[in-house]
Design an enzyme around this catalytic site. Structure first.
Site, PDB file in Angstrom:
ATOM      1  NE  ARG A  92      66.710 -60.849   3.456  1.00 56.91           N
ATOM      2  CZ  ARG A  92      65.531 -61.391   2.599  1.00 56.91           C
ATOM      3  NH1 ARG A  92      65.510 -60.477   1.775  1.00 56.91           N
ATOM      4  NH2 ARG A  92      65.101 -62.740   2.794  1.00 56.91           N
ATOM      5  CG  ASP A  97      81.670 -40.684  -0.028  1.00 58.09           C
ATOM      6  OD1 ASP A  97      81.090 -40.100   1.293  1.00 58.09           O
ATOM      7  OD2 ASP A  97      82.338 -41.965   0.133  1.00 58.09           O
ATOM      8  CE  LYS A 103      83.901 -43.479   8.469  1.00 52.17           C
ATOM      9  NZ  LYS A 103      83.873 -43.586   7.013  1.00 52.17           N
TER      10      LYS A 103
HETATM   11  C1  PLP Z   1      84.304 -44.289   5.997  1.00 51.52           C
HETATM   12  C2  PLP Z   1      83.435 -43.936   4.814  1.00 51.52           C
HETATM   13  C3  PLP Z   1      83.653 -44.507   3.736  1.00 51.52           C
HETATM   14  C4  PLP Z   1      83.527 -46.281   3.974  1.00 51.52           C
HETATM   15  O1  PLP Z   1      82.059 -45.905   4.764  1.00 51.52           O
HETATM   16  P1  PLP Z   1      82.240 -47.503   6.167  1.00 51.52           P
HETATM   17  O2  PLP Z   1      81.476 -47.232   6.833  1.00 51.52           O
HETATM   18  O3  PLP Z   1      83.491 -47.655   6.436  1.00 51.52           O
HETATM   19  O4  PLP Z   1      81.628 -48.868   4.862  1.00 51.52           O
HETATM   20  C5  PLP Z   1      82.941 -44.198   2.958  1.00 51.52           C
HETATM   21  N1  PLP Z   1      83.690 -43.514   1.875  1.00 51.52           N
HETATM   22  C6  PLP Z   1      83.806 -41.888   2.789  1.00 51.52           C
HETATM   23  C7  PLP Z   1      84.210 -40.947   2.466  1.00 51.52           C
HETATM   24  C8  PLP Z   1      84.467 -42.352   4.142  1.00 51.52           C
HETATM   25  O5  PLP Z   1      84.736 -41.909   4.653  1.00 51.52           O
END
Ligand code: PLP
Length: 391
Positions: free
Chosen positions: A52, A177, A202
């Site tokens: 962990r 982000d 993604k």
């Molecule tokens: C999908 C996404 C998230 C969240 O990520 P997860 O891996 O689904 O928890 C955060 N920000 C953006 C821009 C996303 O497309």
């Protein structure tokens, strides 16, 4: 293989965090052991103690992401949402945050329904650049940027926001982000951000088979604080997922570049189609923030995401999205395969209609995640779906 900071992106993508083992394996094996032997109490054989806290495959991935984001430190989490949660958890009780308005739905949910439980209040704005100076309070600790936004693909000038924040209070963290662009198209830390986060689900993993999040920073004390929380909260990815995401990341530059080239052709086709009301794509010179795109994105590339409003309202959007052959109707994005969705009833269905429409998410908006199939086939798919909707 040690990479040098002067190595170009593709070289770093292949070699950063890529180590060999005692057998000389070219690809490091998956280390499933949850615990690691010690020679004497508190004297581990190597650098690991308990999986962990840290694991070889996770460390490799974290090092690779840090290298691609021009950062000293990387941390990986069980999802993009867990990454967001850990960052917000690091704020003192009673903090205030300012966030871009049409932030990812899960991030909005965390700000408004979870972080407020430990006294973190958030103000949302659709124009950070203009409104930030009025919105900052004495207790503001964080500014959250998502660029381009989802699904209307508005682009924020990260350098300008970071500079404004520094002038007001250098202690305020700027978090970006960067999920929609990936480290290949933009490195927010270069523009003055303190932390860059990704849903690695993604583009970074890129094969729609891992849910994971990562962050990167150059701030050592912040890194230590976030690493402490990563271990204390325990929302960490498995060794297998870390290994898969690291494998995916090695082709990031090829996948993202192709997705951008194909998306640009598709966006241009849509912009000229009489069946389409409007197109949001950061790579089109007509995009309202194209001047920012030119300085913030590699080669002014627009990314692999497009959204457009089809003529004929919700009905046409529903018909189009269930008619395509290659674009699969599904949530998520950033994989090798093309996907599409209707935000108003899928990813953004939970947002009240008036609020949704104020940020451009109308019933007839369709979001495309352009994959790396042959672009001529993708264009044919879109053309024939448009023809079927028009009938
Ligand atoms: C999908 C996404 C998230 C969240 O990520 P997860 O891996 O689904 O928890 C955060 N920000 C953006 C821009 C996303 O497309």
């Amino acid at each position: 293989m040690a990479v040098s900071s002067s190595d170009k992106f593709a070289t770093k993508a292949i070699h950063a965090g890529a180590h060999t083992d005692v057998h000389g394996s070219v690809i490091e094996p998956i280390s499933l052991s949850t615990t690691f032997k010690q020679h004497a109490p508190a004297q581990p054989v190597g650098q690991y103690e308990y999986s962990r806290s840290q694991n070889p495959n996770r460390k490799n991935l974290e090092d690779a992401v840090a290298a691609l984001e021009n950062a000293k430190y990387g941390l990986a989490f069980s999802s993009g949402s867990a990454t967001t949660a850990v960052i917000l958890q690091s704020l003192p009780q009673g903090s205030h945050a300012v966030s871009i308005g049409d932030v990812y739905g899960g991030t909005h949910r965390y700000f408004t329904k979870v972080a407020n439980a430990h006294g973190v209040e958030t103000t949302f704005t659709n124009d950070l650049v203009k409104e930030l100076p009025q919105l900052v309070q004495k207790n503001t600790k964080l500014v959250w940027i998502e660029s381009p936004t989802n699904p209307t693909l508005k682009v924020t000038d990260i350098a300008l926001v970071s500079e404004t924040v520094r002038k007001i209070d250098p202690e305020i963290l700027v978090v970006v982000d960067n999920t929609f662009l990936s480290p290949y198209l933009s490195n927010p830390l270069n523009f003055g951000a303190d932390v860059v986060v990704h849903s690695a689900t993604k583009y970074i993993n890129g094969h729609s088979d891992v849910v994971m999040g990562v962050l990167a920073t150059n701030n050592e004390s912040l890194h230590q604080k976030l690493q402490f929380l990563q271990n204390a909260i325990g929302a960490i990815p498995s060794p297998f997922d870390a290994w898969l995401a690291h494998r995916g990341l090695k082709t990031l530059h090829l996948r993202v570049r192709q997705a951008c080239l194909s998306a640009a052709k598709i966006a241009e086709f849509l912009a000229n189609s009489s069946a389409v009301e409007s197109v949001n794509y950061p790579g089109l010179p007509t995009h309202p923030n194209y001047d920012v795109v030119k300085k913030q994105h590699r080669d002014a590339l627009g990314g692999g995401m497009i959204s457009f409003r089809i003529k004929g309202g919700a009905e046409a959007a529903a018909k189009f999205s269930s008619t395509t052959r290659l674009f699969t109707l599904a949530e998520s994005l950033g994989g090798i395969e093309s996907l599409l969705e209707v935000p108003a009833v899928m990813t953004h269905g939970g947002i009240p209609q008036a609020q949704r429409e104020a940020s451009g998410v109308f019933d007839n908006l369709i979001r495309l995640s352009v994959g790396i199939e042959d672009v001529d086939d993708l264009l044919d798919d879109i053309k024939s779906a448009i023809e079927k909707v028009a009938v």
